[in-house]
Write a protein that holds these residues in place. Structure first.
Motif, PDB file in Angstrom:
ATOM      1  N   ASN A 216      41.557  33.963  -3.922  1.00 55.16           N
ATOM      2  CA  ASN A 216      40.596  33.053  -3.313  1.00 55.16           C
ATOM      3  C   ASN A 216      39.597  33.858  -2.486  1.00 55.16           C
ATOM      4  N   GLU A 217      38.327  33.682  -2.761  1.00 56.03           N
ATOM      5  CA  GLU A 217      37.294  34.387  -2.021  1.00 56.03           C
ATOM      6  C   GLU A 217      36.925  33.627  -0.749  1.00 56.03           C
ATOM      7  N   GLU A 218      36.470  34.362   0.248  1.00 56.36           N
ATOM      8  CA  GLU A 218      36.010  33.730   1.482  1.00 56.36           C
ATOM      9  C   GLU A 218      34.787  32.868   1.185  1.00 56.36           C
ATOM     10  N   PRO A 219      34.717  31.660   1.762  1.00 52.29           N
ATOM     11  CA  PRO A 219      33.531  30.826   1.540  1.00 52.29           C
ATOM     12  C   PRO A 219      32.268  31.557   2.010  1.00 52.29           C
ATOM     13  N   ALA A 220      31.192  31.411   1.270  1.00 52.36           N
ATOM     14  CA  ALA A 220      29.926  32.018   1.685  1.00 52.36           C
ATOM     15  C   ALA A 220      29.429  31.309   2.943  1.00 52.36           C
ATOM     16  N   PRO A 221      28.834  32.037   3.887  1.00 51.55           N
ATOM     17  CA  PRO A 221      28.433  31.427   5.161  1.00 51.55           C
ATOM     18  C   PRO A 221      27.172  30.589   5.098  1.00 51.55           C
ATOM     19  N   SER A 222      26.424  30.668   4.003  1.00 52.91           N
ATOM     20  CA  SER A 222      25.159  29.939   3.920  1.00 52.91           C
ATOM     21  C   SER A 222      24.803  29.682   2.466  1.00 52.91           C
ATOM     22  N   LEU A 223      23.813  28.817   2.252  1.00 55.93           N
ATOM     23  CA  LEU A 223      23.338  28.549   0.892  1.00 55.93           C
ATOM     24  C   LEU A 223      22.776  29.817   0.267  1.00 55.93           C
ATOM     25  N   ASP A 224      22.031  30.582   1.043  1.00 49.49           N
ATOM     26  CA  ASP A 224      21.472  31.832   0.522  1.00 49.49           C
ATOM     27  C   ASP A 224      22.577  32.792   0.096  1.00 49.49           C
ATOM     28  N   ALA A 225      23.660  32.811   0.848  1.00 51.47           N
ATOM     29  CA  ALA A 225      24.777  33.690   0.502  1.00 51.47           C
ATOM     30  C   ALA A 225      25.452  33.236  -0.796  1.00 51.47           C
ATOM     31  N   TRP A 226      25.568  31.934  -0.996  1.00 54.24           N
ATOM     32  CA  TRP A 226      26.108  31.430  -2.257  1.00 54.24           C
ATOM     33  C   TRP A 226      25.202  31.816  -3.423  1.00 54.24           C
ATOM     34  N   ILE A 227      23.895  31.698  -3.217  1.00 47.45           N
ATOM     35  CA  ILE A 227      22.941  32.064  -4.267  1.00 47.45           C
ATOM     36  C   ILE A 227      23.146  33.524  -4.666  1.00 47.45           C
ATOM     37  N   GLU A 228      23.279  34.408  -3.678  1.00 45.72           N
ATOM     38  CA  GLU A 228      23.458  35.822  -3.966  1.00 45.72           C
ATOM     39  C   GLU A 228      24.794  36.085  -4.660  1.00 45.72           C
ATOM     40  N   ARG A 229      25.854  35.395  -4.246  1.00 49.16           N
ATOM     41  CA  ARG A 229      27.157  35.608  -4.873  1.00 49.16           C
ATOM     42  C   ARG A 229      27.138  35.154  -6.329  1.00 49.16           C
ATOM     43  N   ILE A 230      26.568  33.994  -6.579  1.00 47.81           N
ATOM     44  CA  ILE A 230      26.504  33.483  -7.953  1.00 47.81           C
ATOM     45  C   ILE A 230      25.605  34.376  -8.804  1.00 47.81           C
ATOM     46  N   HIS A 231      24.488  34.798  -8.250  1.00 51.26           N
ATOM     47  CA  HIS A 231      23.596  35.701  -8.984  1.00 51.26           C
ATOM     48  C   HIS A 231      24.315  37.004  -9.341  1.00 51.26           C
ATOM     49  N   ALA A 232      25.057  37.551  -8.393  1.00 55.74           N
ATOM     50  CA  ALA A 232      25.749  38.820  -8.632  1.00 55.74           C
ATOM     51  C   ALA A 232      26.822  38.681  -9.711  1.00 55.74           C
ATOM     52  N   ARG A 233      27.527  37.569  -9.732  1.00 62.95           N
ATOM     53  CA  ARG A 233      28.594  37.368 -10.711  1.00 62.95           C
ATOM     54  C   ARG A 233      28.056  37.002 -12.097  1.00 62.95           C
ATOM     55  N   SER A 234      26.977  36.228 -12.141  1.00 65.61           N
ATOM     56  CA  SER A 234      26.508  35.654 -13.410  1.00 65.61           C
ATOM     57  C   SER A 234      25.256  36.308 -13.973  1.00 65.61           C
ATOM     58  N   GLY A 235      24.437  36.897 -13.111  1.00 63.82           N
ATOM     59  CA  GLY A 235      23.151  37.412 -13.552  1.00 63.82           C
ATOM     60  C   GLY A 235      22.080  36.352 -13.644  1.00 63.82           C
ATOM     61  N   TYR A 236      22.388  35.128 -13.239  1.00 68.18           N
ATOM     62  CA  TYR A 236      21.408  34.042 -13.307  1.00 68.18           C
ATOM     63  C   TYR A 236      20.228  34.300 -12.366  1.00 68.18           C
ATOM     64  N   ASP A 237      19.057  33.862 -12.791  1.00 66.69           N
ATOM     65  CA  ASP A 237      17.858  33.928 -11.969  1.00 66.69           C
ATOM     66  C   ASP A 237      18.102  33.231 -10.625  1.00 66.69           C
ATOM     67  N   ARG A 238      17.744  33.896  -9.532  1.00 68.43           N
ATOM     68  CA  ARG A 238      18.009  33.352  -8.202  1.00 68.43           C
ATOM     69  C   ARG A 238      17.322  32.002  -7.970  1.00 68.43           C
ATOM     70  N   ASP A 239      16.094  31.865  -8.443  1.00 68.67           N
ATOM     71  CA  ASP A 239      15.354  30.615  -8.209  1.00 68.67           C
ATOM     72  C   ASP A 239      16.030  29.433  -8.904  1.00 68.67           C
ATOM     73  N   ILE A 240      16.575  29.682 -10.085  1.00 69.65           N
ATOM     74  CA  ILE A 240      17.246  28.608 -10.810  1.00 69.65           C
ATOM     75  C   ILE A 240      18.556  28.241 -10.111  1.00 69.65           C
ATOM     76  N   VAL A 241      19.295  29.239  -9.646  1.00 69.74           N
ATOM     77  CA  VAL A 241      20.521  28.960  -8.892  1.00 69.74           C
ATOM     78  C   VAL A 241      20.183  28.167  -7.629  1.00 69.74           C
ATOM     79  N   GLU A 242      19.129  28.572  -6.932  1.00 68.83           N
ATOM     80  CA  GLU A 242      18.730  27.867  -5.711  1.00 68.83           C
ATOM     81  C   GLU A 242      18.353  26.417  -6.004  1.00 68.83           C
TER      82      GLU A 242
END
Length: 252
Positions: A216-242
């Motif tokens: 279990n990973e630590e919850p991201a502290p902010s929406l921006d942090a979630w965007i970066e985590r998902i982008h890093a794992r998936s390679g998805y465009d940041r704007d689309i994730v946001e």
């Protein structure tokens, strides 16, 4: 029993391709009346933004590529036309053996689906699904897969092995694209300590399933942090994730 190189050659082109509802939410706003993307659109979105799609997207794309490679294949599904609908593909090798190909559930590789091969069906199989052994059980109406995870946790997926008419399958895919859900979700196979593990973000939590157990990973502290985590794992465009995360936040 593993698939031959002809089937695996097509399958491997989808390595690292996530399954999610983020793309669904993003595309819904810009699509016309019809929400299901064409395979050509999926390829364009992959090249431009790094995107995958939901199980119907991935099944339609995989099916198209199998047939383009001269491999006989057809779509299958369970609970089509409902919110629980699931899509996959059966590919047939030169000897007539059928292999279950499920990108939506993020399998590592296709698995033999011949119900008469009792020796294969009876024993748990490693190396087909990230973070779990799988045991296949023949049913009168298809195939049941039991996922056996570390710690004794079990989960089940059922498949009908009957071919679905392609036009009916596209209709079920269109229905699925209208079911956006209430929370964001993305899954992808990732490299982890010498194995392919299963990383999942769901309901604002993320975790990694490995053969050693669940991390279990630590919850991201902010929406921006979630965007970066998902982008890093998936390679998805940041704007689309946001965009997608903001959409699901608006539903809360």
């Amino acid at each position: 029993m593993r698939a031959g190189e002809d089937i695996l050659g097509v399958w491997r082109c989808f390595d690292g391709l996530p399954m999610d509802n983020l793309v669904k939410a993003w595309h819904y706003e810009q699509a016309g009346v019809k929400k299901q993307r064409s395979v050509e659109e999926m390829r364009e979105h992959r090249k431009a933004y790094g995107l995958g799609g939901n199980c119907f997207d991935l099944a339609l794309w995989l099916l198209t590529d199998f047939r383009a490679a001269g491999i006989e294949a057809y779509p299958i599904g369970s609970k089509l036309g409902t919110e629980q609908g699931h899509a996959a593909v059966l590919a047939i090798d030169e000897s007539g053996r059928r292999f279950l190909c499920d990108l939506g559930d993020q399998w590592i590789q296709p698995i033999l689906a011949e119900t008469q091969d009792e020796a294969f069906l009876d024993a748990p199989q490693q190396g087909f699904f990230p973070g779990a052994a799988v045991q296949l059980s023949a049913e009168p109406d298809g195939l049941t897969v039991i996922y056996q995870r570390p710690g004794g946790k079990l989960s089940v997926q059922k498949y009908s092995l009957d071919p679905v008419d392609l036009s009916e399958f596209w209709q079920a895919a269109e229905y699925s694209q209208h079911q956006l859900g209430k929370t964001p979700m993305i899954e992808v196979r990732v490299a982890h300590e010498g194995e392919l593990a299963h990383w999942e973000f769901n309901s604002w939590q993320s975790e990694l399933s490995t053969t050693a157990g669940l991390i279990n990973e630590e919850p991201a502290p902010s929406l921006d942090a979630w965007i970066e985590r998902i982008h890093a794992r998936s390679g998805y465009d940041r704007d689309i994730v946001e965009f997608a995360l903001a959409f699901y936040k608006s539903l809360e």
